[in-house]
Design a protein around this motif. Structure first.
Motif, PDB file in Angstrom:
ATOM      1  N   MET A   1       0.837  -1.169   0.000  1.00 64.03           N
ATOM      2  CA  MET A   1       0.000   0.000   0.000  1.00 64.03           C
ATOM      3  C   MET A   1       0.889   1.242   0.000  1.00 64.03           C
ATOM      4  N   GLN A   2       0.509   2.216  -0.806  1.00 62.89           N
ATOM      5  CA  GLN A   2       1.305   3.426  -0.882  1.00 62.89           C
ATOM      6  C   GLN A   2       1.125   4.262   0.376  1.00 62.89           C
ATOM      7  N   LYS A   3       2.141   5.053   0.648  1.00 61.57           N
ATOM      8  CA  LYS A   3       2.167   5.815   1.895  1.00 61.57           C
ATOM      9  C   LYS A   3       1.037   6.840   1.973  1.00 61.57           C
ATOM     10  N   ASP A   4       0.758   7.544   0.873  1.00 60.44           N
ATOM     11  CA  ASP A   4      -0.288   8.563   0.907  1.00 60.44           C
ATOM     12  C   ASP A   4      -1.683   7.945   1.022  1.00 60.44           C
ATOM     13  N   ILE A   5      -1.886   6.785   0.420  1.00 58.94           N
ATOM     14  CA  ILE A   5      -3.173   6.094   0.539  1.00 58.94           C
ATOM     15  C   ILE A   5      -3.366   5.604   1.966  1.00 58.94           C
ATOM     16  N   LYS A   6      -2.309   5.091   2.558  1.00 56.15           N
ATOM     17  CA  LYS A   6      -2.374   4.609   3.934  1.00 56.15           C
ATOM     18  C   LYS A   6      -2.669   5.759   4.896  1.00 56.15           C
ATOM     19  N   LYS A   7      -2.049   6.910   4.664  1.00 57.93           N
ATOM     20  CA  LYS A   7      -2.269   8.078   5.511  1.00 57.93           C
ATOM     21  C   LYS A   7      -3.720   8.567   5.391  1.00 57.93           C
ATOM     22  N   GLN A   8      -4.256   8.599   4.182  1.00 56.87           N
ATOM     23  CA  GLN A   8      -5.640   9.016   3.976  1.00 56.87           C
ATOM     24  C   GLN A   8      -6.609   8.028   4.621  1.00 56.87           C
ATOM     25  N   TYR A   9      -6.289   6.743   4.535  1.00 55.51           N
ATOM     26  CA  TYR A   9      -7.115   5.710   5.158  1.00 55.51           C
ATOM     27  C   TYR A   9      -7.171   5.898   6.678  1.00 55.51           C
ATOM     28  N   LYS A  10      -6.034   6.183   7.286  1.00 54.91           N
ATOM     29  CA  LYS A  10      -5.990   6.408   8.731  1.00 54.91           C
ATOM     30  C   LYS A  10      -6.798   7.640   9.118  1.00 54.91           C
ATOM     31  N   LYS A  11      -6.715   8.707   8.310  1.00 52.19           N
ATOM     32  CA  LYS A  11      -7.483   9.908   8.590  1.00 52.19           C
ATOM     33  C   LYS A  11      -8.987   9.632   8.496  1.00 52.19           C
ATOM     34  N   ASP A  12      -9.388   8.848   7.498  1.00 51.51           N
ATOM     35  CA  ASP A  12     -10.804   8.525   7.332  1.00 51.51           C
ATOM     36  C   ASP A  12     -11.324   7.670   8.485  1.00 51.51           C
ATOM     37  N   VAL A  13     -10.539   6.694   8.911  1.00 50.69           N
ATOM     38  CA  VAL A  13     -10.943   5.833  10.022  1.00 50.69           C
ATOM     39  C   VAL A  13     -11.055   6.651  11.307  1.00 50.69           C
ATOM     40  N   LYS A  14     -10.122   7.551  11.532  1.00 54.12           N
ATOM     41  CA  LYS A  14     -10.152   8.402  12.717  1.00 54.12           C
ATOM     42  C   LYS A  14     -11.387   9.304  12.694  1.00 54.12           C
ATOM     43  N   ARG A  15     -11.694   9.867  11.540  1.00 56.55           N
ATOM     44  CA  ARG A  15     -12.865  10.736  11.404  1.00 56.55           C
ATOM     45  C   ARG A  15     -14.150   9.969  11.675  1.00 56.55           C
ATOM     46  N   ILE A  16     -14.255   8.750  11.193  1.00 54.27           N
ATOM     47  CA  ILE A  16     -15.455   7.938  11.395  1.00 54.27           C
ATOM     48  C   ILE A  16     -15.598   7.550  12.860  1.00 54.27           C
ATOM     49  N   PHE A  17     -14.505   7.164  13.522  1.00 54.00           N
ATOM     50  CA  PHE A  17     -14.585   6.795  14.929  1.00 54.00           C
ATOM     51  C   PHE A  17     -14.947   7.988  15.816  1.00 54.00           C
ATOM     52  N   ILE A  18     -14.437   9.157  15.496  1.00 48.89           N
ATOM     53  CA  ILE A  18     -14.809  10.348  16.255  1.00 48.89           C
ATOM     54  C   ILE A  18     -16.298  10.625  16.088  1.00 48.89           C
ATOM     55  N   TRP A  19     -16.793  10.484  14.872  1.00 49.57           N
ATOM     56  CA  TRP A  19     -18.211  10.704  14.634  1.00 49.57           C
ATOM     57  C   TRP A  19     -19.062   9.668  15.380  1.00 49.57           C
ATOM     58  N   LEU A  20     -18.586   8.425  15.426  1.00 48.56           N
ATOM     59  CA  LEU A  20     -19.303   7.396  16.179  1.00 48.56           C
ATOM     60  C   LEU A  20     -19.350   7.733  17.665  1.00 48.56           C
ATOM     61  N   LEU A  21     -18.259   8.228  18.206  1.00 49.07           N
ATOM     62  CA  LEU A  21     -18.239   8.614  19.614  1.00 49.07           C
ATOM     63  C   LEU A  21     -19.198   9.767  19.896  1.00 49.07           C
ATOM     64  N   ILE A  22     -19.409  10.612  18.910  1.00 47.83           N
ATOM     65  CA  ILE A  22     -20.365  11.703  19.064  1.00 47.83           C
ATOM     66  C   ILE A  22     -21.797  11.181  18.945  1.00 47.83           C
ATOM     67  N   MET A  23     -22.039  10.277  17.997  1.00 44.21           N
ATOM     68  CA  MET A  23     -23.399   9.804  17.712  1.00 44.21           C
ATOM     69  C   MET A  23     -23.915   8.783  18.717  1.00 44.21           C
ATOM     70  N   LEU A  24     -23.057   7.955  19.300  1.00 39.60           N
ATOM     71  CA  LEU A  24     -23.535   6.884  20.173  1.00 39.60           C
ATOM     72  C   LEU A  24     -24.306   7.383  21.399  1.00 39.60           C
ATOM     73  N   PRO A  25     -23.842   8.394  22.123  1.00 43.14           N
ATOM     74  CA  PRO A  25     -24.663   8.879  23.245  1.00 43.14           C
ATOM     75  C   PRO A  25     -26.010   9.445  22.790  1.00 43.14           C
ATOM     76  N   PHE A  26     -25.997  10.137  21.659  1.00 45.62           N
ATOM     77  CA  PHE A  26     -27.229  10.687  21.102  1.00 45.62           C
ATOM     78  C   PHE A  26     -28.211   9.564  20.763  1.00 45.62           C
ATOM     79  N   LEU A  27     -27.723   8.507  20.119  1.00 42.52           N
ATOM     80  CA  LEU A  27     -28.582   7.375  19.766  1.00 42.52           C
ATOM     81  C   LEU A  27     -29.035   6.608  21.003  1.00 42.52           C
TER      82      LEU A  27
END
Length: 83
Positions: A1-27
């Motif tokens: 896997m290329q370095k820039d793709i891996k970095k973007q993947y990590k950023k996307d996963v982090k963004r999704i987990f942060i959003w989940l932490l925000i949404m779970l108490p609300f749900l």
């Protein structure tokens, strides 16, 4: 896997987990309200939570897209120490 793709993947996963932490108490609060106050069936409760969660994800993607568009329009600052 290329370095820039891996970095973007990590950023996307982090963004999704942060959003989940925000949404779970609300749900969780919504689930409590549906069950306790409305005596709603569990299947209907789960169905509505999936729909509300889906709208939450759409909202997150819309906000992320707007932020990315704004970042692309801003001029890049020159870093004198970059190689």
């Amino acid at each position: 896997m290329q370095k820039d793709i891996k970095k973007q993947y990590k950023k996307d996963v982090k963004r999704i987990f942060i959003w989940l932490l925000i949404m779970l108490p609300f749900l969780a609060v919504i689930t409590f309200c549906f069950t306790y106050f409305l005596n709603m069936n569990n299947a209907l409760n789960i169905f509505l939570l999936v729909i509300i969660g889906g709208f939450g994800v759409l909202l997150m993607e819309f906000i992320y897209k707007k932020i990315q568009d704004k970042k692309e329009k801003q001029p890049k600052k020159h870093d004198p120490y970059a190689d």
